[in-house]
Design a protein around this motif. Structure first.
Motif, PDB file in Angstrom:
ATOM      1  N   LEU A 111       3.241  15.976  86.654  1.00 37.54           N
ATOM      2  CA  LEU A 111       4.095  16.804  85.969  1.00 37.54           C
ATOM      3  C   LEU A 111       3.807  18.195  86.079  1.00 37.54           C
ATOM      4  O   LEU A 111       4.705  19.190  86.018  1.00 37.54           O
ATOM      5  CB  LEU A 111       4.355  16.255  84.786  1.00 37.54           C
ATOM      6  CG  LEU A 111       5.119  14.821  84.738  1.00 37.54           C
ATOM      7  CD1 LEU A 111       5.166  14.355  82.962  1.00 37.54           C
ATOM      8  CD2 LEU A 111       6.164  14.780  85.310  1.00 37.54           C
ATOM      9  N   ASP A 164       7.052   6.702  90.197  1.00 37.94           N
ATOM     10  CA  ASP A 164       7.059   5.429  89.751  1.00 37.94           C
ATOM     11  C   ASP A 164       7.333   4.278  90.845  1.00 37.94           C
ATOM     12  O   ASP A 164       6.294   3.399  91.030  1.00 37.94           O
ATOM     13  CB  ASP A 164       7.749   5.154  88.553  1.00 37.94           C
ATOM     14  CG  ASP A 164       6.963   5.841  87.297  1.00 37.94           C
ATOM     15  OD1 ASP A 164       5.791   6.203  87.143  1.00 37.94           O
ATOM     16  OD2 ASP A 164       7.569   6.073  86.158  1.00 37.94           O
ATOM     17  N   ARG A 207      13.070  16.497  86.344  1.00 38.26           N
ATOM     18  CA  ARG A 207      11.933  15.657  85.815  1.00 38.26           C
ATOM     19  C   ARG A 207      12.057  14.205  85.971  1.00 38.26           C
ATOM     20  O   ARG A 207      11.202  13.655  86.414  1.00 38.26           O
ATOM     21  CB  ARG A 207      11.626  16.276  84.454  1.00 38.26           C
ATOM     22  CG  ARG A 207      10.301  15.926  83.985  1.00 38.26           C
ATOM     23  CD  ARG A 207       9.975  16.856  82.865  1.00 38.26           C
ATOM     24  NE  ARG A 207       8.777  16.422  82.074  1.00 38.26           N
ATOM     25  CZ  ARG A 207       7.757  17.253  81.701  1.00 38.26           C
ATOM     26  NH1 ARG A 207       7.840  18.554  82.188  1.00 38.26           N
ATOM     27  NH2 ARG A 207       6.546  16.748  81.081  1.00 38.26           N
ATOM     28  N   LEU A 241       0.850  10.481  86.500  1.00 36.88           N
ATOM     29  CA  LEU A 241       1.756  11.008  85.384  1.00 36.88           C
ATOM     30  C   LEU A 241       1.400  11.028  84.041  1.00 36.88           C
ATOM     31  O   LEU A 241       1.949  11.420  83.166  1.00 36.88           O
ATOM     32  CB  LEU A 241       3.178  10.164  85.647  1.00 36.88           C
ATOM     33  CG  LEU A 241       4.016  10.276  86.996  1.00 36.88           C
ATOM     34  CD1 LEU A 241       5.190   9.283  86.938  1.00 36.88           C
ATOM     35  CD2 LEU A 241       4.366  11.750  87.103  1.00 36.88           C
ATOM     36  N   ARG A 285       9.826  11.774  88.242  1.00 34.49           N
ATOM     37  CA  ARG A 285       9.054  10.547  87.666  1.00 34.49           C
ATOM     38  C   ARG A 285       9.476   9.277  88.374  1.00 34.49           C
ATOM     39  O   ARG A 285       8.576   8.207  88.720  1.00 34.49           O
ATOM     40  CB  ARG A 285       9.202  10.536  86.310  1.00 34.49           C
ATOM     41  CG  ARG A 285       8.445  11.775  85.548  1.00 34.49           C
ATOM     42  CD  ARG A 285       8.877  11.427  83.965  1.00 34.49           C
ATOM     43  NE  ARG A 285       7.999  10.601  83.444  1.00 34.49           N
ATOM     44  CZ  ARG A 285       6.738  10.390  82.861  1.00 34.49           C
ATOM     45  NH1 ARG A 285       6.498  11.671  82.272  1.00 34.49           N
ATOM     46  NH2 ARG A 285       6.411   9.361  82.292  1.00 34.49           N
TER      47      ARG A 285
END
Length: 301
Positions: A151, A115, A107, A144, A111
């Motif tokens: 997610l 980003d 996870r 996100l 992310r």
């Protein structure tokens, strides 16, 4: 553990075909914010919802996906990622391999990758979008926060793949029995905003206003009538209808809207479930996006 369920009437007379499941998804299920599932049967032009289930953890969601068919599920999360993103990051270009790659990242690394990619894109074009996001006016699966649909992909897509479901345009299912469990990507706001542009839900208690309650009542009144944009009306007991009106988060109503969209798609299964003839096999398609309804869908919040 199994989820809690609100039950209503038995299977309606004249119902035939699969069970329909509408799934309002969250990337972090818990008792305070469970995955909400509406269950119903189609009889003519009516979808009769007979139960609402609350799934508080991943184990109960995985059990849902493993239930024997025939059923058709409309699930409210992105099944795929934008091809532009996948290409630029050098990620695998087949859906099963892409899903496994993202799951293997974990996870936090997933992310971080989104980003970093967003930060190096020009202002005004920070997010890559799928082809379906244009007619659906939906959020990029890169996003996100508000809502965290990236997610939701990260948590949902690997579980779809592991369950071996049949996913039109993405995965045929590994066994003949898999074709009896069909997953379709749905977005409840696409239907809700074909009825009203007014906000109808919010998780924050301070934002759960009388105006939003009135919008839920309007949506329910429309989908229960012959004026429903999909040409399929909703039927349910007073208890379940009351739950759809009273749930100010909108999760209960959204689950029912997803079930209606799944039924709309299933009725068009011989025409690619109402999707375009060609759908990018990395991206998937939101059921009903770009279709001609009674009234055109409005923008996604």
């Amino acid at each position: 553990m199994p989820g809690r369920s609100q039950r209503s009437a038995p299977r309606p007379r004249g119902a035939a075909g699969p069970l329909f499941l509408g799934v309002d998804f969250t990337s972090a299920p818990r008792r305070a914010k469970p995955i909400t599932v509406a269950r119903g049967r189609l009889a003519g032009d009516a979808l009769a919802i007979d139960a609402i289930e609350r799934l508080p953890d991943w184990a109960s969601f995985e059990q849902l996906l493993a239930r024997p068919g025939p059923w058709v599920g409309g699930l409210d999360f992105p099944f795929g990622l934008p091809r532009e993103l996948v290409r630029d990051l050098g990620w695998p270009r087949t859906w099963p391999a892409l899903v496994r790659h993202c799951a293997a990242l974990g996870r936090e690394r997933f992310r971080a990758a989104l980003d970093a990619y967003r930060m190096r894109r020009p202002a005004g074009a920070k997010y890559a979008h799928r082809a379906t996001d244009v007619p659906a006016r939906s959020s990029s699966p890169m996003k996100l926060v508000n809502p965290p649909v990236g997610l939701m992909f990260f948590e949902g897509a690997p579980r779809l793949l592991a369950a071996g479901l049949a996913i039109p345009t993405l995965a045929p299912g590994r066994r003949s029995a898999d074709a009896r469990r069909v997953a379709l990507e749905t977005y409840p706001g696409l239907l809700a905003r074909a009825i009203t542009r007014a906000p109808y839900k919010n998780d924050a208690p301070a934002m759960q206003t009388a105006e939003r309650a009135a919008a839920r009542r309007r949506i329910l009144a429309t989908i229960r009538s012959n004026a429903s944009p999909l040409g399929i009306r909703l039927e349910a007991s007073r208890t379940l209808l009351r739950a759809m009106r009273a749930d100010a988060t909108g999760d209960t109503l959204d689950a029912a809207l997803c079930a209606l969209l799944a039924a709309w798609g299933w009725r068009r299964r011989r025409a690619n479930y109402g999707m375009p003839h060609h759908v990018d096999p990395l991206e998937c398609w939101i059921i009903g996006a770009g279709a001609r309804w009674t009234r055109p869908p409005a923008a996604r919040s």
